[in-house]
Design a protein around this motif. Sequence first.
Motif, mmCIF file in Angstrom:
data_model
loop_
_atom_site.group_PDB
_atom_site.id
_atom_site.type_symbol
_atom_site.label_atom_id
_atom_site.label_comp_id
_atom_site.label_asym_id
_atom_site.label_seq_id
_atom_site.Cartn_x
_atom_site.Cartn_y
_atom_site.Cartn_z
ATOM 1 N N ASP A 1 0.818 -1.221 0.000
ATOM 2 C CA ASP A 1 0.000 0.000 0.000
ATOM 3 C C ASP A 1 0.853 1.274 0.000
ATOM 4 N N LYS A 2 2.179 1.138 -0.073
ATOM 5 C CA LYS A 2 3.049 2.311 -0.078
ATOM 6 C C LYS A 2 2.760 3.175 -1.296
ATOM 7 N N LEU A 3 2.734 4.487 -1.087
ATOM 8 C CA LEU A 3 2.538 5.407 -2.207
ATOM 9 C C LEU A 3 3.739 5.333 -3.145
ATOM 10 N N LEU A 4 3.479 5.089 -4.407
ATOM 11 C CA LEU A 4 4.528 5.054 -5.423
ATOM 12 C C LEU A 4 4.542 6.329 -6.248
ATOM 13 N N GLY A 5 3.382 6.942 -6.423
ATOM 14 C CA GLY A 5 3.287 8.180 -7.184
ATOM 15 C C GLY A 5 1.883 8.741 -7.121
ATOM 16 N N VAL A 6 1.789 10.060 -7.236
ATOM 17 C CA VAL A 6 0.488 10.726 -7.301
ATOM 18 C C VAL A 6 0.551 11.751 -8.423
ATOM 19 N N HIS A 7 -0.489 11.778 -9.248
ATOM 20 C CA HIS A 7 -0.489 12.570 -10.475
ATOM 21 C C HIS A 7 -1.779 13.372 -10.535
ATOM 22 N N MET A 8 -1.658 14.661 -10.890
ATOM 23 C CA MET A 8 -2.797 15.563 -10.831
ATOM 24 C C MET A 8 -2.872 16.441 -12.070
ATOM 25 N N ILE A 9 -4.069 16.738 -12.468
ATOM 26 C CA ILE A 9 -4.319 17.787 -13.459
ATOM 27 C C ILE A 9 -5.577 18.516 -13.020
ATOM 28 N N GLY A 10 -5.485 19.846 -12.931
ATOM 29 C CA GLY A 10 -6.630 20.617 -12.482
ATOM 30 C C GLY A 10 -6.212 21.987 -11.994
ATOM 31 N N GLY A 11 -7.165 22.783 -11.600
ATOM 32 C CA GLY A 11 -6.874 24.115 -11.098
ATOM 33 C C GLY A 11 -6.188 24.067 -9.747
ATOM 34 N N GLY A 12 -5.052 24.731 -9.621
ATOM 35 C CA GLY A 12 -4.376 24.841 -8.339
ATOM 36 C C GLY A 12 -3.645 23.615 -7.854
ATOM 37 N N VAL A 13 -3.402 22.627 -8.707
ATOM 38 C CA VAL A 13 -2.756 21.406 -8.214
ATOM 39 C C VAL A 13 -1.283 21.625 -7.868
ATOM 40 N N SER A 14 -0.706 22.722 -8.335
ATOM 41 C CA SER A 14 0.679 23.021 -7.944
ATOM 42 C C SER A 14 0.796 23.188 -6.436
ATOM 43 N N GLU A 15 -0.283 23.613 -5.790
ATOM 44 C CA GLU A 15 -0.278 23.791 -4.343
ATOM 45 C C GLU A 15 -0.686 22.519 -3.604
ATOM 46 N N LEU A 16 -1.238 21.541 -4.304
ATOM 47 C CA LEU A 16 -1.651 20.298 -3.660
ATOM 48 C C LEU A 16 -0.527 19.267 -3.605
ATOM 49 N N ILE A 17 0.442 19.373 -4.500
ATOM 50 C CA ILE A 17 1.458 18.330 -4.605
ATOM 51 C C ILE A 17 2.365 18.301 -3.385
ATOM 52 N N GLY A 18 2.487 19.405 -2.646
ATOM 53 C CA GLY A 18 3.345 19.435 -1.463
ATOM 54 C C GLY A 18 2.934 18.421 -0.415
ATOM 55 N N GLU A 19 1.642 18.227 -0.240
ATOM 56 C CA GLU A 19 1.150 17.229 0.711
ATOM 57 C C GLU A 19 1.642 15.836 0.323
ATOM 58 N N ILE A 20 1.617 15.558 -0.960
ATOM 59 C CA ILE A 20 2.039 14.247 -1.460
ATOM 60 C C ILE A 20 3.516 14.023 -1.180
ATOM 61 N N VAL A 21 4.325 15.037 -1.467
ATOM 62 C CA VAL A 21 5.767 14.920 -1.259
ATOM 63 C C VAL A 21 6.069 14.648 0.214
ATOM 64 N N ALA A 22 5.367 15.337 1.113
ATOM 65 C CA ALA A 22 5.607 15.149 2.538
ATOM 66 C C ALA A 22 5.286 13.725 2.972
ATOM 67 N N ILE A 23 4.156 13.193 2.521
ATOM 68 C CA ILE A 23 3.770 11.835 2.916
ATOM 69 C C ILE A 23 4.719 10.806 2.308
ATOM 70 N N MET A 24 5.108 11.006 1.048
ATOM 71 C CA MET A 24 6.021 10.068 0.408
ATOM 72 C C MET A 24 7.409 10.133 1.045
ATOM 73 N N GLU A 25 7.820 11.315 1.488
ATOM 74 C CA GLU A 25 9.127 11.463 2.130
ATOM 75 C C GLU A 25 9.216 10.589 3.377
ATOM 76 N N PHE A 26 8.106 10.405 4.044
ATOM 77 C CA PHE A 26 8.088 9.578 5.250
ATOM 78 C C PHE A 26 7.631 8.147 4.961
ATOM 79 N N GLY A 27 7.615 7.765 3.672
ATOM 80 C CA GLY A 27 7.269 6.399 3.316
ATOM 81 C C GLY A 27 5.814 6.060 3.541
ATOM 82 N N GLY A 28 4.933 7.044 3.397
ATOM 83 C CA GLY A 28 3.525 6.846 3.687
ATOM 84 C C GLY A 28 2.796 5.994 2.674
ATOM 85 N N SER A 29 1.614 5.581 3.060
ATOM 86 C CA SER A 29 0.783 4.702 2.236
ATOM 87 C C SER A 29 -0.444 5.440 1.718
ATOM 88 N N ALA A 30 -1.157 4.778 0.806
ATOM 89 C CA ALA A 30 -2.424 5.331 0.340
ATOM 90 C C ALA A 30 -3.403 5.438 1.509
#
Length: 480
Positions: free
Chosen positions: A420-449
Amino acid sequence: MPLWRGGTLRSDMDTFDVLVIGGGPAGYVAAIRAAQLGFKTACVDAFERGGKPSLGGTCLNVGCIPSKALLDSSERFEMISHDTAEHGIQVAQPQIDVSKMLARKDGVVDKLTGGVAFLFRKNKVTSFHGYGKLVRQDGQEWVVDAAGTEVKAKNVIVATGSNPRALPGVPFGGHIVENSGALQIDQVPGKLGVIGAGVIGLELGSVWRRLGAQVTILEAMPGFLMAADDAIAKEALKQFQKQGLDFHFGVKIGEIKQDDSGVTVTYEENGSQVTAQFDKLIVSIGRVPNTGGLNADGVGLALDERGFVKVDQHYRTNLPGVYAIGDVIGGAMLAHKAEEEGVALAEMIAGQAGHVNYDVIPWIIYTSPEIAWAGLTEKQAKERGLNVKTGQFPFSANGRALGHGDPRGFVKVVADAQTDKLLGVHMIGGGVSELIGEIVAIMEFGGSAEDLARTIHAHPTLSEVVKEAALAVDKRAIHM
């Protein structure tokens, strides 16, 4: 005479603990962090804008920052022109003042580049304006020609960045421009050609399309955004074509001629020869390392076959006491990657454990809709032999996106089917440049879906789409 900012030289051959060559995101961040760590630090940088020294490199002066300013201006223009009526707001036919738009962009750049100069003074970083060149090794120190004055340094950091790649035999100039020239076009071109459907081509092509240009994008690759997840690339192409961008893939560029009236481009597409005429032509086919003035051959600095400075995992070159970071060493040519390398290297020189996790670097394309991702695409994960599960959720089912009037796009989560480890998250939409930071933080700590799905996201926000996509990995999205 060189221009000094910050510290004061005490002799004709002053010695620094750290001397950085290049004042872009890699260089200025490395210099500031080195100074914070107690090193006597200097930075030599040759960038000029408007005939004056301007720290910040390509990113702040003619790249990331000014392009985002123009993107914002053009998006506001399009919104007022086409999107306000449904809100009950009636606006007379708007007019664009390109010169004022460019002046605003320059003002934003001035504030940020001036901010770097202030930070140098605050942290007592000595600044040389001019070119930096490795001269010779003198015992345990390097002699560096810093803007015409020789100084010594115990540690030298090469952070000279990159330059736009030109087409063979087609120099930049006149109606043929690269990224910096595209930011200075002083009137909306009737027909704009763009060679290269990458980040720069898409962003700058979008700016001028929104302002009224007819934009044609010529791409040598057979597909669109082949570095992105297939689902994202497919949706992005649909959205951009709907906006009026005219794409041609798998083309082979032939002869390019320009005269006073514009540019003529001949290219091959599907076995046929095509000739197109443009008022302006943006060439955005990648970037090449900027090593020309370093005296690499003279001191034996090793470069690879493409001209990038060779380094090990600690950014050490083949020369003792000489390091390199940022675009000049290749890899992802991103300002935030370069900044992190600057911090990491300064800390390594100080004996600390500097580190950059290259597996979770965020990628963003600031078009409309925006595109952002971190980690592996579904295809990349499968190519590595991983079993994956995915979840996807659309912005069209999100209350905040509907309230904004921009329900385009979706979020896609790729997770390991076993762990269940997060391998990647991909976005297209309004304002997603500001949403990707959450993903990076969770992946940095080896987080899961599951970690992402169980995290409380405020309502109503666009970030709820991220949560729902994570829930969808196990087919338990609530609002779909």
